[in-house]
Scaffold this motif. Structure first.
Motif, PDB file in Angstrom:
ATOM      1  N   VAL A  39       0.147 103.230  41.935  1.00  0.00           N
ATOM      2  CA  VAL A  39       0.783 102.357  40.957  1.00  0.00           C
ATOM      3  C   VAL A  39       1.146 101.030  41.610  1.00  0.00           C
ATOM      4  O   VAL A  39       0.979  99.962  41.015  1.00  0.00           O
ATOM      5  N   ALA A  40       1.611 101.076  42.866  1.00  0.00           N
ATOM      6  CA  ALA A  40       1.968  99.842  43.582  1.00  0.00           C
ATOM      7  C   ALA A  40       0.740  98.957  43.802  1.00  0.00           C
ATOM      8  O   ALA A  40       0.823  97.737  43.665  1.00  0.00           O
ATOM      9  N   ASP A  41      -0.403  99.576  44.142  1.00  0.00           N
ATOM     10  CA  ASP A  41      -1.646  98.811  44.322  1.00  0.00           C
ATOM     11  C   ASP A  41      -2.047  98.120  43.019  1.00  0.00           C
ATOM     12  O   ASP A  41      -2.395  96.940  43.003  1.00  0.00           O
ATOM     13  N   VAL A  42      -2.032  98.881  41.927  1.00  0.00           N
ATOM     14  CA  VAL A  42      -2.393  98.340  40.618  1.00  0.00           C
ATOM     15  C   VAL A  42      -1.432  97.224  40.238  1.00  0.00           C
ATOM     16  O   VAL A  42      -1.841  96.151  39.772  1.00  0.00           O
ATOM     17  N   SER A  43      -0.139  97.456  40.462  1.00  0.00           N
ATOM     18  CA  SER A  43       0.872  96.456  40.127  1.00  0.00           C
ATOM     19  C   SER A  43       0.619  95.153  40.869  1.00  0.00           C
ATOM     20  O   SER A  43       0.656  94.067  40.276  1.00  0.00           O
ATOM     21  N   ALA A  44       0.352  95.238  42.169  1.00  0.00           N
ATOM     22  CA  ALA A  44       0.116  94.033  42.969  1.00  0.00           C
ATOM     23  C   ALA A  44      -1.104  93.273  42.464  1.00  0.00           C
ATOM     24  O   ALA A  44      -1.083  92.038  42.349  1.00  0.00           O
ATOM     25  N   GLU A  45      -2.168  93.991  42.143  1.00  0.00           N
ATOM     26  CA  GLU A  45      -3.402  93.358  41.662  1.00  0.00           C
ATOM     27  C   GLU A  45      -3.179  92.680  40.307  1.00  0.00           C
ATOM     28  O   GLU A  45      -3.592  91.533  40.102  1.00  0.00           O
ATOM     29  N   ILE A  46      -2.516  93.377  39.399  1.00  0.00           N
ATOM     30  CA  ILE A  46      -2.251  92.824  38.065  1.00  0.00           C
ATOM     31  C   ILE A  46      -1.340  91.604  38.176  1.00  0.00           C
ATOM     32  O   ILE A  46      -1.574  90.570  37.540  1.00  0.00           O
ATOM     33  N   ARG A  47      -0.288  91.708  38.973  1.00  0.00           N
ATOM     34  CA  ARG A  47       0.665  90.590  39.119  1.00  0.00           C
ATOM     35  C   ARG A  47      -0.029  89.355  39.692  1.00  0.00           C
ATOM     36  O   ARG A  47       0.242  88.236  39.272  1.00  0.00           O
ATOM     37  N   GLU A  48      -0.919  89.566  40.651  1.00  0.00           N
ATOM     38  CA  GLU A  48      -1.661  88.444  41.225  1.00  0.00           C
ATOM     39  C   GLU A  48      -2.504  87.749  40.150  1.00  0.00           C
ATOM     40  O   GLU A  48      -2.542  86.522  40.065  1.00  0.00           O
ATOM     41  N   MET A  49      -3.164  88.542  39.310  1.00  0.00           N
ATOM     42  CA  MET A  49      -3.957  87.962  38.222  1.00  0.00           C
ATOM     43  C   MET A  49      -3.065  87.210  37.244  1.00  0.00           C
ATOM     44  O   MET A  49      -3.428  86.130  36.774  1.00  0.00           O
ATOM     45  N   GLN A  50      -1.927  87.786  36.911  1.00  0.00           N
ATOM     46  CA  GLN A  50      -1.033  87.160  35.938  1.00  0.00           C
ATOM     47  C   GLN A  50      -0.460  85.846  36.454  1.00  0.00           C
ATOM     48  O   GLN A  50      -0.156  84.958  35.661  1.00  0.00           O
ATOM     49  N   ARG A  51      -0.319  85.703  37.761  1.00  0.00           N
ATOM     50  CA  ARG A  51       0.210  84.451  38.332  1.00  0.00           C
ATOM     51  C   ARG A  51      -0.858  83.373  38.474  1.00  0.00           C
ATOM     52  O   ARG A  51      -0.554  82.192  38.581  1.00  0.00           O
ATOM     53  N   SER A  52      -2.101  83.775  38.467  1.00  0.00           N
ATOM     54  CA  SER A  52      -3.204  82.853  38.695  1.00  0.00           C
ATOM     55  C   SER A  52      -3.456  81.964  37.485  1.00  0.00           C
ATOM     56  O   SER A  52      -3.306  82.392  36.340  1.00  0.00           O
ATOM     57  N   GLU A  53      -3.855  80.747  37.739  1.00  0.00           N
ATOM     58  CA  GLU A  53      -4.271  79.847  36.666  1.00  0.00           C
ATOM     59  C   GLU A  53      -5.778  79.921  36.425  1.00  0.00           C
ATOM     60  O   GLU A  53      -6.305  79.228  35.558  1.00  0.00           O
ATOM     61  N   ARG A  54      -6.456  80.756  37.199  1.00  0.00           N
ATOM     62  CA  ARG A  54      -7.901  80.917  37.060  1.00  0.00           C
ATOM     63  C   ARG A  54      -8.282  82.309  36.564  1.00  0.00           C
ATOM     64  O   ARG A  54      -9.457  82.674  36.566  1.00  0.00           O
ATOM     65  N   GLU A  55      -7.280  83.099  36.145  1.00  0.00           N
ATOM     66  CA  GLU A  55      -7.540  84.459  35.683  1.00  0.00           C
ATOM     67  C   GLU A  55      -6.633  84.804  34.518  1.00  0.00           C
ATOM     68  O   GLU A  55      -5.495  84.346  34.452  1.00  0.00           O
ATOM     69  N   PHE A  56      -7.152  85.628  33.620  1.00  0.00           N
ATOM     70  CA  PHE A  56      -6.371  86.208  32.531  1.00  0.00           C
ATOM     71  C   PHE A  56      -6.714  87.689  32.476  1.00  0.00           C
ATOM     72  O   PHE A  56      -7.892  88.044  32.515  1.00  0.00           O
ATOM     73  N   ILE A  57      -5.709  88.534  32.401  1.00  0.00           N
ATOM     74  CA  ILE A  57      -5.928  89.976  32.286  1.00  0.00           C
ATOM     75  C   ILE A  57      -5.194  90.473  31.046  1.00  0.00           C
ATOM     76  O   ILE A  57      -4.054  90.067  30.792  1.00  0.00           O
ATOM     77  N   PHE A  58      -5.866  91.291  30.270  1.00  0.00           N
ATOM     78  CA  PHE A  58      -5.300  91.839  29.036  1.00  0.00           C
ATOM     79  C   PHE A  58      -5.440  93.355  29.022  1.00  0.00           C
ATOM     80  O   PHE A  58      -6.429  93.898  29.514  1.00  0.00           O
ATOM     81  N   GLY A  59      -4.477  94.001  28.401  1.00  0.00           N
ATOM     82  CA  GLY A  59      -4.648  95.396  28.042  1.00  0.00           C
ATOM     83  C   GLY A  59      -5.387  95.438  26.718  1.00  0.00           C
ATOM     84  O   GLY A  59      -5.185  94.587  25.853  1.00  0.00           O
ATOM     85  N   VAL A  60      -6.256  96.422  26.561  1.00  0.00           N
ATOM     86  CA  VAL A  60      -6.932  96.659  25.290  1.00  0.00           C
ATOM     87  C   VAL A  60      -6.212  97.835  24.645  1.00  0.00           C
ATOM     88  O   VAL A  60      -6.183  98.928  25.212  1.00  0.00           O
TER      89      VAL A  60
END
Length: 189
Positions: free
Chosen positions: A49-70
């Motif tokens: 869960v910590a690995d997933v959290s870190a990866e998702i948070r990095e994407m959410q902070r980026s101005e070159r990435e967008f991540i969505f839940g479906v």
């Protein structure tokens, strides 16, 4: 002027922020090598869960990435992830990705609708010009989906991926804004 209806909501699924409550579900998906092998080219290694959290948070902070839940509209169940990455704002280009987590949710139209919402978001909201994606040659269902949405096969990374003692191609697909707009006009008529 009338704006289009909610651009992140379809009839069966909608795109949402990834919430803390989703992290355990996503971590569970990484325990399934079938999901990981369809979703990306990294080795099929489970993530905490910590690995997933870190990866998702990095994407959410980026101005070159967008991540969505479906999520399914009927019950808000998280069924997949969809995103844009590698955005080049100068050139108006980005890569798309999608993954439907559990086998029982695949081939039910969720991926098609989520991709349609993601493409619409990229072209109508972000004003991008070109979208591309890569898919492994063994993922025939995804290839059929992308081609049916109007993506054009642009190239092949030959024998790019090694899985189970075999080599597989990674295929590059792309779609331009005007191609998408033309295909959606045809669908509307």
């Amino acid at each position: 002027m009338t704006l289009k209806p909610n651009l992140l909501r379809g009839e069966r699924v909608y795109l949402s922020a990834v919430q803390d409550d989703d992290l355990e579900v996503i971590s569970d998906w990484t325990e399934n090598s079938d999901f990981v092998r369809l979703y990306n080219r990294r080795p099929a290694v489970p993530q905490t869960v910590a690995d997933v959290s870190a990866e998702i948070r990095e994407m959410q902070r980026s101005e070159r990435e967008f991540i969505f839940g479906v999520r399914r509209c009927e019950d808000e169940l998280l069924v997949g992830l969809a995103g844009l990455d590698g955005i080049s704002w100068t050139n108006g280009t980005a890569f798309l990705s999608i993954g439907i987590g559990e086998e029982g949710h695949r081939r039910r139209g969720y991926g098609r609708e989520a991709m349609t919402l993601l493409i619409r978001f990229a072209f109508d909201e972000l004003n991008l010009h070109r979208l591309c994606l890569t898919v492994f040659s063994y993922n025939e269902a995804a290839i059929a989906l992308y081609e049916s949405l109007g993506f054009v096969r642009e190239g092949v990374y030959r024998q790019h991926l090694h899985r189970d003692g075999r080599r597989y191609d990674m295929i590059l697909y792309g779609i331009l804004r005007d191609e998408w707009e033309s295909s959606t006009r045809l669908d509307a008529s």
